[in-house]
Write a protein that holds these residues in place. Structure first.
Motif, PDB file in Angstrom:
ATOM      1  N   PRO A 100       0.821  -1.218   0.000  1.00  0.00           N
ATOM      2  CA  PRO A 100       0.000   0.000   0.000  1.00  0.00           C
ATOM      3  C   PRO A 100       0.856   1.269   0.000  1.00  0.00           C
ATOM      4  CG  PRO A 100      -0.853  -1.580   1.597  1.00  0.00           C
ATOM      5  CD  PRO A 100       0.452  -2.136   1.081  1.00  0.00           C
ATOM      6  N   GLN A 101       1.976   1.214   0.701  1.00  0.00           N
ATOM      7  CA  GLN A 101       2.860   2.386   0.744  1.00  0.00           C
ATOM      8  C   GLN A 101       3.461   2.672  -0.639  1.00  0.00           C
ATOM      9  OE1 GLN A 101       2.868  -0.181   2.905  1.00  0.00           O
ATOM     10  NE2 GLN A 101       2.314   0.783   4.831  1.00  0.00           N
ATOM     11  N   ASP A 102       3.849   1.602  -1.350  1.00  0.00           N
ATOM     12  CA  ASP A 102       4.383   1.799  -2.701  1.00  0.00           C
ATOM     13  C   ASP A 102       3.295   2.291  -3.662  1.00  0.00           C
ATOM     14  OD1 ASP A 102       6.930   1.081  -1.949  1.00  0.00           O
ATOM     15  OD2 ASP A 102       6.729  -1.005  -2.618  1.00  0.00           O
ATOM     16  N   PHE A 103       2.068   1.788  -3.487  1.00  0.00           N
ATOM     17  CA  PHE A 103       0.942   2.257  -4.297  1.00  0.00           C
ATOM     18  C   PHE A 103       0.766   3.759  -4.089  1.00  0.00           C
ATOM     19  CE2 PHE A 103      -3.729   3.062  -4.409  1.00  0.00           C
ATOM     20  CZ  PHE A 103      -3.893   2.963  -5.781  1.00  0.00           C
ATOM     21  N   HIS A 104       0.798   4.193  -2.844  1.00  0.00           N
ATOM     22  CA  HIS A 104       0.680   5.606  -2.503  1.00  0.00           C
ATOM     23  C   HIS A 104       1.780   6.414  -3.186  1.00  0.00           C
ATOM     24  CE1 HIS A 104       2.568   8.626   0.261  1.00  0.00           C
ATOM     25  NE2 HIS A 104       1.433   9.226   0.020  1.00  0.00           N
ATOM     26  N   THR A 105       3.015   5.965  -3.052  1.00  0.00           N
ATOM     27  CA  THR A 105       4.158   6.668  -3.638  1.00  0.00           C
ATOM     28  C   THR A 105       4.030   6.756  -5.158  1.00  0.00           C
ATOM     29  OG1 THR A 105       5.578   5.923  -1.833  1.00  0.00           O
ATOM     30  CG2 THR A 105       6.678   6.660  -3.853  1.00  0.00           C
ATOM     31  N   ASN A 106       3.694   5.645  -5.798  1.00  0.00           N
ATOM     32  CA  ASN A 106       3.572   5.618  -7.261  1.00  0.00           C
ATOM     33  C   ASN A 106       2.428   6.500  -7.749  1.00  0.00           C
ATOM     34  OD1 ASN A 106       5.687   3.821  -7.276  1.00  0.00           O
ATOM     35  ND2 ASN A 106       4.404   2.012  -7.591  1.00  0.00           N
ATOM     36  N   LEU A 107       1.294   6.454  -7.059  1.00  0.00           N
ATOM     37  CA  LEU A 107       0.158   7.262  -7.485  1.00  0.00           C
ATOM     38  C   LEU A 107       0.457   8.750  -7.303  1.00  0.00           C
ATOM     39  CD1 LEU A 107      -2.709   7.256  -8.623  1.00  0.00           C
ATOM     40  CD2 LEU A 107      -3.556   7.111  -6.273  1.00  0.00           C
ATOM     41  N   CYS A 108       1.071   9.111  -6.196  1.00  0.00           N
ATOM     42  CA  CYS A 108       1.437  10.521  -5.976  1.00  0.00           C
ATOM     43  C   CYS A 108       2.428  11.004  -7.042  1.00  0.00           C
ATOM     44  CB  CYS A 108       2.016  10.710  -4.579  1.00  0.00           C
ATOM     45  SG  CYS A 108       0.772  10.624  -3.278  1.00  0.00           S
ATOM     46  N   ALA A 109       3.379  10.153  -7.390  1.00  0.00           N
ATOM     47  CA  ALA A 109       4.344  10.523  -8.433  1.00  0.00           C
ATOM     48  C   ALA A 109       3.634  10.698  -9.776  1.00  0.00           C
ATOM     49  CB  ALA A 109       5.442   9.469  -8.534  1.00  0.00           C
ATOM     50  N   TYR A 110       2.728   9.784 -10.085  1.00  0.00           N
ATOM     51  CA  TYR A 110       1.983   9.848 -11.344  1.00  0.00           C
ATOM     52  C   TYR A 110       1.144  11.125 -11.418  1.00  0.00           C
ATOM     53  CZ  TYR A 110      -1.369   8.676 -14.980  1.00  0.00           C
ATOM     54  OH  TYR A 110      -2.154   8.703 -16.107  1.00  0.00           O
ATOM     55  N   LEU A 111       0.496  11.474 -10.294  1.00  0.00           N
ATOM     56  CA  LEU A 111      -0.354  12.656 -10.263  1.00  0.00           C
ATOM     57  C   LEU A 111       0.413  13.940  -9.982  1.00  0.00           C
ATOM     58  CD1 LEU A 111      -3.375  11.178  -8.252  1.00  0.00           C
ATOM     59  CD2 LEU A 111      -3.236  11.586 -10.721  1.00  0.00           C
ATOM     60  N   LYS A 112       1.706  13.775  -9.671  1.00  0.00           N
ATOM     61  CA  LYS A 112       2.569  14.910  -9.342  1.00  0.00           C
ATOM     62  C   LYS A 112       2.016  15.715  -8.161  1.00  0.00           C
ATOM     63  CE  LYS A 112       4.535  15.419 -13.930  1.00  0.00           C
ATOM     64  NZ  LYS A 112       3.964  14.576 -14.900  1.00  0.00           N
ATOM     65  N   VAL A 113       1.681  14.966  -7.105  1.00  0.00           N
ATOM     66  CA  VAL A 113       1.207  15.592  -5.874  1.00  0.00           C
ATOM     67  C   VAL A 113       1.998  15.025  -4.703  1.00  0.00           C
ATOM     68  CG1 VAL A 113      -1.143  16.023  -6.704  1.00  0.00           C
ATOM     69  CG2 VAL A 113      -0.641  13.889  -5.526  1.00  0.00           C
ATOM     70  N   GLY A 114       2.094  15.811  -3.656  1.00  0.00           N
ATOM     71  CA  GLY A 114       2.745  15.348  -2.444  1.00  0.00           C
ATOM     72  C   GLY A 114       1.709  15.211  -1.333  1.00  0.00           C
ATOM     73  N   VAL A 115       1.400  13.992  -0.980  1.00  0.00           N
ATOM     74  CA  VAL A 115       0.401  13.729   0.058  1.00  0.00           C
ATOM     75  C   VAL A 115       0.995  12.718   1.028  1.00  0.00           C
ATOM     76  CG1 VAL A 115      -1.928  12.867   0.531  1.00  0.00           C
ATOM     77  CG2 VAL A 115      -1.479  14.100  -1.603  1.00  0.00           C
ATOM     78  N   LEU A 116       0.925  13.030   2.314  1.00  0.00           N
ATOM     79  CA  LEU A 116       1.396  12.074   3.311  1.00  0.00           C
ATOM     80  C   LEU A 116       0.581  10.786   3.227  1.00  0.00           C
ATOM     81  CD1 LEU A 116       1.791  14.426   6.409  1.00  0.00           C
ATOM     82  CD2 LEU A 116       3.618  13.454   5.007  1.00  0.00           C
TER      83      LEU A 116
END
Length: 160
Positions: free
Chosen positions: A6-22
């Motif tokens: 789940p943590q990698d999913f979060h990181t990959n999705l944030c990178a894809y969307l170009k957003v920084g979310v904890l």
């Protein structure tokens, strides 16, 4: 499907969307798309279990949503003899291999099972394997019960 945490999913999705979310904020946001449990269907599952039916869950849910679903409906895991999550198995509905995996593990005969799903493509996959199937629509719960009763005439009546 089980390939990343789940943590990698979060990181990959944030990178894809170009957003920084904890991560903690992401989980709160991600869980907002869950809908409340369907009380009629939960009652049906409880009645089926009480009547002696073996319930097995196959779900395409992700780990984050599964954990939240179990928080919302604490009885959920207890209703099923076994739970197969696509994120754990590495297969997803409507892939017939997902169904075949479960049937093989439990040595279930197709004619002894009923596959219930709310997505037509998943119903079609089950039927392609010769598995009796019912498309569930929460707005037509009584129609579902009637169809289930035709396949399982001994199922307890509504309200009993």
């Amino acid at each position: 499907m089980g390939k990343i945490s789940p943590q990698d999913f979060h990181t990959n999705l944030c990178a894809y969307l170009k957003v920084g979310v904890l991560y903690e904020d992401f989980v709160k946001f991600w869980n907002r798309i869950l809908i409340k449990p369907n009380k009629n269907y939960c009652d049906f599952l409880k009645k089926a279990k009480k009547a002696g039916y073996t319930l097995i869950l196959l779900s395409n849910i992700d780990v984050i949503h599964w954990e939240r679903s179990c928080e919302i409906c604490k009885d959920l895991p207890k209703l099923f003899r076994r739970i197969f999550l696509s994120c754990d198995v590495g297969l997803a509905k409507p892939d017939p291999m997902f169904l075949a995996h479960v049937f093989y593990e439990f040595r279930i005969k197709r004619q002894d099972a009923i596959f219930i799903d709310d997505k037509l493509e998943n119903i079609k996959a089950a039927r392609s394997l010769g598995i009796p199937s019912i498309l569930y629509n929460s707005k037509k719960h009584n129609d579902f019960l009637a169809e289930f009763k035709t396949l399982c005439p001994d199922f307890p009546a509504v309200g009993s």
